[in-house]
Motif scaffolding. Structure first.
Motif, PDB file in Angstrom:
ATOM      1  N   HIS A 116      27.849 -47.337   1.807  1.00 47.47           N
ATOM      2  CA  HIS A 116      28.943 -47.477   1.060  1.00 47.47           C
ATOM      3  C   HIS A 116      28.792 -48.122  -0.969  1.00 47.47           C
ATOM      4  CE1 HIS A 116      28.630 -52.576   2.380  1.00 47.47           C
ATOM      5  NE2 HIS A 116      27.435 -51.900   2.340  1.00 47.47           N
ATOM      6  N   SER A 117      27.932 -46.067  -0.180  1.00 44.33           N
ATOM      7  CA  SER A 117      27.916 -45.083  -1.430  1.00 44.33           C
ATOM      8  C   SER A 117      29.016 -43.586  -1.654  1.00 44.33           C
ATOM      9  CB  SER A 117      27.100 -44.285  -1.811  1.00 44.33           C
ATOM     10  OG  SER A 117      25.942 -43.392  -0.919  1.00 44.33           O
ATOM     11  N   GLY A 118      29.095 -43.709  -0.149  1.00 48.67           N
ATOM     12  CA  GLY A 118      30.791 -42.649   0.304  1.00 48.67           C
ATOM     13  C   GLY A 118      29.656 -40.841  -0.015  1.00 48.67           C
ATOM     14  N   TYR A 119      28.660 -41.233   0.119  1.00 46.11           N
ATOM     15  CA  TYR A 119      27.892 -40.198  -0.405  1.00 46.11           C
ATOM     16  C   TYR A 119      26.703 -39.775   1.340  1.00 46.11           C
ATOM     17  CZ  TYR A 119      28.980 -40.070  -5.136  1.00 46.11           C
ATOM     18  OH  TYR A 119      30.260 -40.360  -6.034  1.00 46.11           O
ATOM     19  N   ALA A 120      27.384 -38.336   1.630  1.00 49.48           N
ATOM     20  CA  ALA A 120      26.210 -38.165   2.285  1.00 49.48           C
ATOM     21  C   ALA A 120      24.865 -37.296   1.650  1.00 49.48           C
ATOM     22  CB  ALA A 120      26.026 -36.821   3.817  1.00 49.48           C
ATOM     23  N   ALA A 121      23.688 -37.123   2.552  1.00 47.77           N
ATOM     24  CA  ALA A 121      22.494 -36.329   1.506  1.00 47.77           C
ATOM     25  C   ALA A 121      22.569 -34.722   1.401  1.00 47.77           C
ATOM     26  CB  ALA A 121      21.420 -36.856   2.886  1.00 47.77           C
ATOM     27  N   SER A 122      23.904 -34.352   1.687  1.00 46.22           N
ATOM     28  CA  SER A 122      24.003 -32.768   1.235  1.00 46.22           C
ATOM     29  C   SER A 122      24.517 -33.557   0.019  1.00 46.22           C
ATOM     30  CB  SER A 122      24.723 -32.295   2.188  1.00 46.22           C
ATOM     31  OG  SER A 122      25.682 -32.626   3.035  1.00 46.22           O
ATOM     32  N   ASP A 123      25.632 -34.167  -0.273  1.00 41.55           N
ATOM     33  CA  ASP A 123      25.636 -34.617  -1.660  1.00 41.55           C
ATOM     34  C   ASP A 123      25.068 -34.922  -2.301  1.00 41.55           C
ATOM     35  OD1 ASP A 123      28.182 -33.832   0.282  1.00 41.55           O
ATOM     36  OD2 ASP A 123      28.761 -36.083   0.072  1.00 41.55           O
ATOM     37  N   LEU A 124      24.415 -35.356  -2.411  1.00 40.45           N
ATOM     38  CA  LEU A 124      23.566 -35.437  -3.713  1.00 40.45           C
ATOM     39  C   LEU A 124      22.333 -34.199  -3.692  1.00 40.45           C
ATOM     40  CD1 LEU A 124      21.822 -38.997  -2.510  1.00 40.45           C
ATOM     41  CD2 LEU A 124      23.654 -38.306  -3.265  1.00 40.45           C
ATOM     42  N   ALA A 125      22.534 -33.753  -2.511  1.00 39.61           N
ATOM     43  CA  ALA A 125      21.110 -32.171  -3.291  1.00 39.61           C
ATOM     44  C   ALA A 125      21.276 -31.586  -4.708  1.00 39.61           C
ATOM     45  CB  ALA A 125      21.581 -31.329  -2.649  1.00 39.61           C
ATOM     46  N   PRO A 126      22.629 -30.801  -5.289  1.00 37.68           N
ATOM     47  CA  PRO A 126      22.421 -30.476  -6.559  1.00 37.68           C
ATOM     48  C   PRO A 126      22.156 -31.789  -7.584  1.00 37.68           C
ATOM     49  CG  PRO A 126      24.526 -30.062  -5.049  1.00 37.68           C
ATOM     50  CD  PRO A 126      23.974 -31.478  -4.483  1.00 37.68           C
ATOM     51  N   VAL A 127      22.119 -32.764  -7.246  1.00 44.42           N
ATOM     52  CA  VAL A 127      21.766 -33.782  -8.671  1.00 44.42           C
ATOM     53  C   VAL A 127      20.707 -33.810  -8.308  1.00 44.42           C
ATOM     54  CG1 VAL A 127      21.962 -36.039 -10.055  1.00 44.42           C
ATOM     55  CG2 VAL A 127      24.091 -35.009  -8.406  1.00 44.42           C
ATOM     56  N   VAL A 128      19.621 -34.192  -7.335  1.00 42.33           N
ATOM     57  CA  VAL A 128      18.405 -34.079  -6.881  1.00 42.33           C
ATOM     58  C   VAL A 128      17.694 -32.467  -7.268  1.00 42.33           C
ATOM     59  CG1 VAL A 128      16.378 -34.323  -5.659  1.00 42.33           C
ATOM     60  CG2 VAL A 128      18.967 -35.373  -5.144  1.00 42.33           C
ATOM     61  N   ARG A 129      18.472 -32.206  -7.172  1.00 45.41           N
ATOM     62  CA  ARG A 129      17.691 -30.677  -7.798  1.00 45.41           C
ATOM     63  C   ARG A 129      17.039 -30.521  -9.534  1.00 45.41           C
ATOM     64  NH1 ARG A 129      20.887 -28.082  -2.860  1.00 45.41           N
ATOM     65  NH2 ARG A 129      18.774 -27.893  -1.316  1.00 45.41           N
ATOM     66  N   LYS A 130      18.061 -31.089 -10.291  1.00 45.73           N
ATOM     67  CA  LYS A 130      18.251 -31.546 -11.270  1.00 45.73           C
ATOM     68  C   LYS A 130      17.934 -32.631 -11.522  1.00 45.73           C
ATOM     69  CE  LYS A 130      23.076 -29.672 -11.751  1.00 45.73           C
ATOM     70  NZ  LYS A 130      24.516 -29.661 -12.364  1.00 45.73           N
ATOM     71  N   LEU A 131      17.115 -33.329 -11.182  1.00 47.51           N
ATOM     72  CA  LEU A 131      16.165 -34.374 -11.384  1.00 47.51           C
ATOM     73  C   LEU A 131      15.463 -34.276 -11.387  1.00 47.51           C
ATOM     74  CD1 LEU A 131      18.573 -37.315 -10.082  1.00 47.51           C
ATOM     75  CD2 LEU A 131      17.699 -37.628 -12.306  1.00 47.51           C
ATOM     76  N   TYR A 132      14.985 -33.030 -10.308  1.00 48.93           N
ATOM     77  CA  TYR A 132      13.404 -32.864 -10.112  1.00 48.93           C
ATOM     78  C   TYR A 132      12.666 -31.939 -10.636  1.00 48.93           C
ATOM     79  CZ  TYR A 132       9.484 -31.027  -6.813  1.00 48.93           C
ATOM     80  OH  TYR A 132       8.020 -31.447  -6.620  1.00 48.93           O
ATOM     81  N   GLY A 133      13.968 -31.113 -11.413  1.00 47.01           N
ATOM     82  CA  GLY A 133      13.401 -29.866 -12.317  1.00 47.01           C
ATOM     83  C   GLY A 133      13.688 -30.901 -13.757  1.00 47.01           C
ATOM     84  N   MET A 134      14.071 -31.993 -14.070  1.00 49.94           N
ATOM     85  CA  MET A 134      13.735 -32.524 -15.136  1.00 49.94           C
ATOM     86  C   MET A 134      12.276 -32.866 -15.477  1.00 49.94           C
ATOM     87  SD  MET A 134      15.633 -35.347 -16.328  1.00 49.94           S
ATOM     88  CE  MET A 134      15.107 -36.354 -15.346  1.00 49.94           C
ATOM     89  N   LEU A 135      12.133 -33.489 -14.309  1.00 49.52           N
ATOM     90  CA  LEU A 135      11.074 -34.589 -14.052  1.00 49.52           C
ATOM     91  C   LEU A 135       9.837 -33.655 -14.076  1.00 49.52           C
ATOM     92  CD1 LEU A 135      11.962 -37.055 -11.472  1.00 49.52           C
ATOM     93  CD2 LEU A 135      11.188 -37.920 -13.982  1.00 49.52           C
ATOM     94  N   LEU A 136      10.020 -32.281 -13.481  1.00 50.01           N
ATOM     95  CA  LEU A 136       8.731 -31.477 -13.729  1.00 50.01           C
ATOM     96  C   LEU A 136       8.675 -30.543 -14.263  1.00 50.01           C
ATOM     97  CD1 LEU A 136       6.874 -30.337 -10.681  1.00 50.01           C
ATOM     98  CD2 LEU A 136       8.462 -27.894 -10.718  1.00 50.01           C
ATOM     99  N   ALA A 137       9.627 -30.342 -15.659  1.00 51.71           N
ATOM    100  CA  ALA A 137       9.057 -29.980 -16.615  1.00 51.71           C
ATOM    101  C   ALA A 137       8.232 -30.980 -17.968  1.00 51.71           C
ATOM    102  CB  ALA A 137      10.061 -29.235 -18.031  1.00 51.71           C
ATOM    103  N   PRO A 138       7.526 -30.623 -19.057  1.00 52.18           N
ATOM    104  CA  PRO A 138       6.431 -30.633 -19.584  1.00 52.18           C
ATOM    105  C   PRO A 138       7.102 -31.584 -20.747  1.00 52.18           C
ATOM    106  CG  PRO A 138       6.614 -28.633 -20.078  1.00 52.18           C
ATOM    107  CD  PRO A 138       6.947 -28.374 -18.845  1.00 52.18           C
ATOM    108  N   PRO A 139       6.884 -32.903 -20.593  1.00 51.14           N
ATOM    109  CA  PRO A 139       6.764 -33.688 -21.669  1.00 51.14           C
ATOM    110  C   PRO A 139       7.171 -33.100 -22.835  1.00 51.14           C
ATOM    111  CG  PRO A 139       4.974 -34.225 -20.745  1.00 51.14           C
ATOM    112  CD  PRO A 139       5.341 -32.966 -20.489  1.00 51.14           C
ATOM    113  N   ASP A 140       8.176 -33.620 -23.341  1.00 48.72           N
ATOM    114  CA  ASP A 140       8.385 -33.367 -25.212  1.00 48.72           C
ATOM    115  C   ASP A 140       8.137 -34.744 -25.674  1.00 48.72           C
ATOM    116  OD1 ASP A 140       8.776 -32.487 -27.476  1.00 48.72           O
ATOM    117  OD2 ASP A 140      11.285 -32.685 -27.137  1.00 48.72           O
TER     118      ASP A 140
END
Length: 446
Positions: free
Chosen positions: A371-395
């Motif tokens: 339904h999305s047209g994306y494989a798990a490998s297509d999501l890897a770069p964005v997932v890593r960016k999200l993980y880094g955003m959430l891992l950073a200390p909150p402002d």
């Protein structure tokens, strides 16, 4: 003494003729009295058929061909009777015999013709005339164009059949709608526009988005309104340089336009002037509204990640707590300038995958990929960016989203711990690739 309506007293005496006359008079008056009873009482409105003044149906006289023929036959029969009566009695038998012999074939032909005409008349009245095709004519089969054919969905990936009785869910073409939105995303791909804005920086934009989240929560607006307002703000800033003092005016005006597009009862202009602490005038806000719409060519139906997120969550029958966690990730991403360039469908898929892994509900399924047209490998770069955003200390300046999703209404998902990076990398790794993840990428998750 008055008599009952519709009745006339009979005479006590008189001859038989007078009785007959009285009876006929009574019948006439009773007939007229029946006609009068159908008329409305005095002072009542006159009944009329709907659209009678338009169609003049009361003036139409419909004459059927069959009735005309029957009437002609009756007239002919009356004339024939008169002629036969005028012939002397001794010649009547011969005349009858000769007429029957001479018109034997004609009478039978007329009878067959009249029966055929009657049957044809009944067919014409009952339905439209049927034209029988020739023996050598090809079958009249019209092929459906390719773009109008219903998309084939495998049974294991069918997530809309359960809503076959709900017309609001559009189960017949729900996938076509989201495929269209996914194609439409290509028209609204953003770039990093901060170099075009000399008076702005990513921190100012993040503060504006954080404030818009508070506006959405205080006005109890739909989440679609918030996402659309952020998209409109980014597309406007990409094309129109502004001074930093006008940034809040752009954001509040974008929220006003998005409210008109999404909400049933959008807030008025004075409400947005109030939340800006009367920093702008009414004329300035209305002028900015026109400026935004003209800059975007009035094309504000921009695909947003929130719609894709709800659709993809249905593919795995995700619970409300899992969907809320994915919404938290997605709403946090609105403040990141690094994620502005990502397509909404891709961002929604990455947020849902993060939520599924956090809740230990598995990874990217074949149904989600279909339904999305994306494989798990297509999501890897964005997932890593999200993980880094959430891992950073909150402002401390950007607390609106975290405070919002720390409430019990949102299952306090903001307080959930992050998943381990190794678990996340195992989900993102392709199934056929047994090699360890790249070393220059792994530190971004830690």
């Amino acid at each position: 003494m008055p008599f009952p309506r519709g009745k006339k007293p009979s005479a006590a005496g008189g001859t038989k003729t007078s009785k007959v006359g009285a009876t006929s008079t009574e019948n006439q008056e009773e007939g007229s009295q029946v006609k009068r009873s159908s008329s409305p009482p005095h002072g009542a409105p006159k009944k009329r058929t709907a659209f009678i003044d338009i169609t003049n149906a009361h003036n139409l006289q419909i004459s059927l061909p069959v009735r005309k023929k029957d009437a002609g036959k009756k007239d002919a029969g009356k004339k024939a009777t008169k002629k036969v009566a005028a012939v002397p009695a001794k010649n009547q038998a011969n005349l009858t015999k000769s007429s029957s012999v001479s018109s034997e074939g004609t009478t039978s032909e007329k009878t067959d013709t009249e029966e055929d005409e009657k049957s044809e008349g009944l067919k014409t009245d009952a339905s439209s005339p049927v034209v029988e095709p020739a023996d050598d004519a090809p079958p009249a089969v019209r092929e459906i164009p390719a773009h109008l054919r219903k998309q084939h969905i495998p049974k294991e990936f069918d997530i809309d059949s359960e809503n076959s009785e709900d017309g609001f869910m559009c189960p017949e073409y729900a996938k076509d709608i989201f495929d269209y939105l996914k194609e439409r995303e290509e028209k609204f791909v953003l770039c990093d526009y901060m170099p075009k804005q000399p008076s702005l920086n990513p921190e100012m934009r993040a503060i504006l988005i954080d404030w818009l989240v508070e506006v959405q929560e205080n006005f109890e607006l739909y989440h679609e309104t918030l996402y659309l307002a952020v998209k409109m703000t980014d597309h406007f800033l990409e094309k129109f340089p502004i001074h930093r003092e006008m940034l809040q005016l752009v954001g509040s005006t974008a929220m006003l336009v998005a409210s008109k597009f999404e909400e049933r009862s959008p807030p008025c202009v004075d409400d947005f002037l109030y939340i800006c602490d009367d920093a702008y005038k009414r004329e300035e806000l209305i002028a900015m509204e026109a400026n935004i719409l003209q800059t975007l060519s009035f094309d504000i139906n921009i695909p947003i990640p929130y719609r894709f997120l709800r659709r993809y969550a249905k593919c795995v029958s995700a619970g409300m707590d899992t969907l809320t966690l994915a919404r938290y990730f997605c709403e946090m991403s609105l403040m990141e300038m690094e994620l502005v360039t990502e397509r909404g469908s891709l961002l929604a898929s990455a947020c849902l995958l993060m939520a599924l892994v956090t809740k230990d509900l598995g990874g990217w399924t074949p149904c989600l990929q279909f339904h999305s047209g994306y494989a798990a490998s297509d999501l890897a770069p964005v997932v890593r960016k999200l993980y880094g955003m959430l891992l950073a200390p909150p402002d401390d300046k950007l607390r609106a989203v975290r405070n919002k999703y720390s409430h019990k209404v949102f299952f306090e998902v903001a307080s959930l711990p992050l998943v381990d990076s190794d678990v996340l990398e195992n989900v993102l790794a392709p199934p056929c690739d047994a090699s360890p993840p790249d070393l220059d990428v792994k530190p971004k998750l830690e």
